[in-house]
Design an enzyme around this catalytic site. Structure first.
Site, mmCIF file in Angstrom:
data_model
loop_
_atom_site.group_PDB
_atom_site.id
_atom_site.type_symbol
_atom_site.label_atom_id
_atom_site.label_comp_id
_atom_site.label_asym_id
_atom_site.label_seq_id
_atom_site.Cartn_x
_atom_site.Cartn_y
_atom_site.Cartn_z
ATOM 1 N N SER A 74 0.810 -1.182 0.093
ATOM 2 C CA SER A 74 -0.044 -0.074 0.054
ATOM 3 C C SER A 74 0.965 1.276 0.018
ATOM 4 O O SER A 74 1.998 1.446 0.353
ATOM 5 C CB SER A 74 -0.885 -0.048 1.290
ATOM 6 O OG SER A 74 -1.899 -0.971 1.106
ATOM 7 N N THR A 75 0.426 2.434 -0.503
ATOM 8 C CA THR A 75 0.854 3.872 -0.672
ATOM 9 C C THR A 75 -0.142 4.708 -1.169
ATOM 10 O O THR A 75 -1.197 4.425 -1.581
ATOM 11 C CB THR A 75 2.259 3.568 -1.350
ATOM 12 O OG1 THR A 75 2.991 4.843 -1.242
ATOM 13 C CG2 THR A 75 1.996 3.595 -2.796
ATOM 14 N N VAL A 76 0.345 5.959 -1.267
ATOM 15 C CA VAL A 76 -0.225 6.959 -2.130
ATOM 16 C C VAL A 76 0.734 7.776 -2.932
ATOM 17 O O VAL A 76 1.657 7.805 -2.713
ATOM 18 C CB VAL A 76 -1.167 8.082 -1.198
ATOM 19 C CG1 VAL A 76 -2.079 7.451 -0.150
ATOM 20 C CG2 VAL A 76 0.027 8.922 -0.034
#
Length: 531
Positions: free
Chosen positions: A350-352
């Site tokens: 996960s990340t942005v």
């Protein structure tokens, strides 16, 4: 041009400034910063801080950060590595003595020293125009007053339910009467608001020293972590020399290892001489070649990628045209190759990612992460800091390039991207989704540059990915059944993806018309906004 009678969205077009993020509130905050006189770096950091509050499953101040930045009028691409290091007491021998053979998600040993706040501080100091206090204020407001849980965020809360409830402090903050928060409910993080206020007032020392650091260290040490104040004192990110390759008429830039950007470039080098097989990238032939290229490249990622401070990484050799030719020649055009050797690295999730271009054409490509959904699941209760689990990128094999060592950085999946033309930045872009990111960079760029899609269409199109840790290929459920059957006949183990594959944002600079074209992935809650 897309079929206007079919579902989808058009690219956003605007003349002045633009931001594209995975959450509409973060995009709005970034554009407000641009309108108030902030530049692209100010706006990107503003959006990132907001997302650190309102997308807690993906990012936070307890995570890490990478950035590519192109100052207006300059041909110089600035690269920053804000990834954290292992504690100085993390010797392999200690893990062997304890009988620990693998670092798992919720262990305190999965928590490397967070690098995000130091990265924000240095990038703001060196390239911003607004104060850190101005940048953090929207995030402080959302943490203190609450934010609405969006559709994708609710999905992430539910998916990480077991991780959230594994820590009493995390459960108390991120569960609502023992259940995951649902769409439209308001969530508050008052302790995090106070921590952000402390950082706004005292800069990086507000996080790495004093009460906030004491709270984080106290929590980790209570669980058996080896973290010390000395680790926080030396948690300083680095400006690094970016790496690039040529694809069509564009230079494509990535951060160097310990990130996987070199393998995104290697994939592009391979695909540069692969036919398009028509005007549709979802034909079985094209999908087959992309899958096979990905399997070969991810095998090499396992063999070579690590912290360059602890061992030589053959970047020049990996990016040579001769090596791309060798890997391309290994692809059988009609059938999947035999299973490749098992990988020893854990999966990454996960990340942005944030793209911003301002009115002066400063260009920022920034990415921030806590790794898996809700990171380690470990929350420092007084400061409200949720800690990442990047230490899972280490292995406990002394012969492996990612063997844990004091002060070492683990393999990192997060990779901001930048495209330039004749030396000028024309597109910040990035793809979320952990392992998928290198493959996703290739897919996005080839859809844009080889198949003539616009910046939004290139993100909308269905995705697939050969899981590097298992012998199967994940495909989104929008890929046609007859295409899946054709791939199975070619020897691929096809499974339907349980979750959307990745996410992405990008802004294309049309120099001829002096316009910005933005796109944002429909797999997230975000959007592009310009003015």
């Amino acid at each position: 041009m897309r079929n206007l009678q079919a579902p989808g969205r058009s690219p956003v077009i605007a003349p002045n400034g633009m931001a594209s993020t995975s959450h509409s509130l973060a995009t709005e905050a970034a554009v407000a910063m641009l309108r108030s006189g902030g530049n692209a770096m100010d706006a990107a950091l503003t959006a990132c801080a907001v997302q650190a509050v309102i997308e807690p499953g993906s990012t936070g101040i307890g995570g890490d950060c990478f950035c590519l930045y192109a100052p207006a009028g300059s041909t110089n691409i600035v690269a920053f590595n804000g990834s954290g290091r292992a504690p100085l007491k993390n010797n392999l021998s200690w893990f062997q003595e304890q009988g620990i053979t693998k670092i798992t998600q919720t262990m305190p040993h999965a928590v490397t020293i967070p690098g995000a706040v130091d990265a924000w501080f240095q990038l703001n100091r060196d390239h911003g125009q607004k104060s850190l206090a101005d940048i953090l204020q929207p995030a402080i407001n959302y943490a203190r007053d609450g934010y609405p849980v969006g559709q994708r965020i609710a999905f992430d809360f539910a998916a990480a339910y077991d991780v959230i409830k594994s820590d009493p402090d995390t459960a108390a903050l991120f569960l609502n009467n023992g259940e995951p928060y649902k769409i439209g409910q308001r969530h508050h993080q008052p302790a995090l608001a106070k921590t952000l206020e402390t950082i706004a007032a005292h800069g990086r020392d507000g996080f790495y020293k004093g009460a906030v650091a004491d709270d984080i260290l106290g929590k980790l040490n209570s669980l058996g972590g080896l973290h010390t104040q000395a680790d926080f004192d030396t948690a300083i990110g680095d400006y690094v020399t970016p790496i690039k390759t040529r694809y069509r008429d564009y230079d494509i830039w990535e951060c160097p290892p310990n990130g996987q950007g070199v393998f995104a470039l290697l994939l592009l080098n391979i695909m540069a001489q692969i036919p398009t097989f028509g005007d549709n990238p979802l034909t079985p032939k094209r999908i087959h070649h992309e899958i096979e290229a990905g399997r070969l490249v991810y095998r090499d990622r396992s063999l070579y990628l690590g912290d360059p401070a602890f061992g030589s990484i053959p970047v020049e050799e990996l990016l040579s045209s001769e090596y791309a030719d060798t890997l391309r020649a290994a692809i059988n055009p009609d059938i999947a190759t035999a299973p490749l050797p098992d990988l020893s690295l854990p999966p990454h999730k996960s990340t942005v990612y944030i793209s911003v271009v301002d009115k002066d054409r400063n260009v920022c490509s920034l990415i921030n992460t806590v790794f898996h959904g809700f990171g380690s699941g470990i929350l420092a209760p007084k400061s409200g800091v949720l800690l990442q689990n990047r230490g899972m990128g280490f292995v406990l094999d002394p012969t492996h390039p990612n063997c844990i060592a004091p002060g070492k950085r683990p393999l990192h999946t997060i990779i901001p991207g930048m495209a330039t033309y004749n030396g000028k930045a024309v597109m910040p872009f990035g793809v979320m989704g952990g392992d998928y990111q290198a493959f996703g960079h290739m897919q996005f760029l080839t859809r844009l540059l080889d198949y003539g899609m616009d910046v939004q269409q290139a993100q909308d199109i269905p995705r697939f990915f050969a899981n590097p840790h298992e012998n199967f290929v994940e495909v989104e459920n929008t890929i046609a059944s007859d295409t899946r059957e054709a791939l199975i006949k070619m020897g691929h183990n096809i499974v339907e993806a349980k979750t959307p594959i990745g996410g992405s944002q990008a802004i294309w600079i049309d120099e001829k018309e002096d316009m910005l074209h933005g796109g944002s992935d429909p797999r997230k809650d975000g959007c592009a906004i310009g003015y």
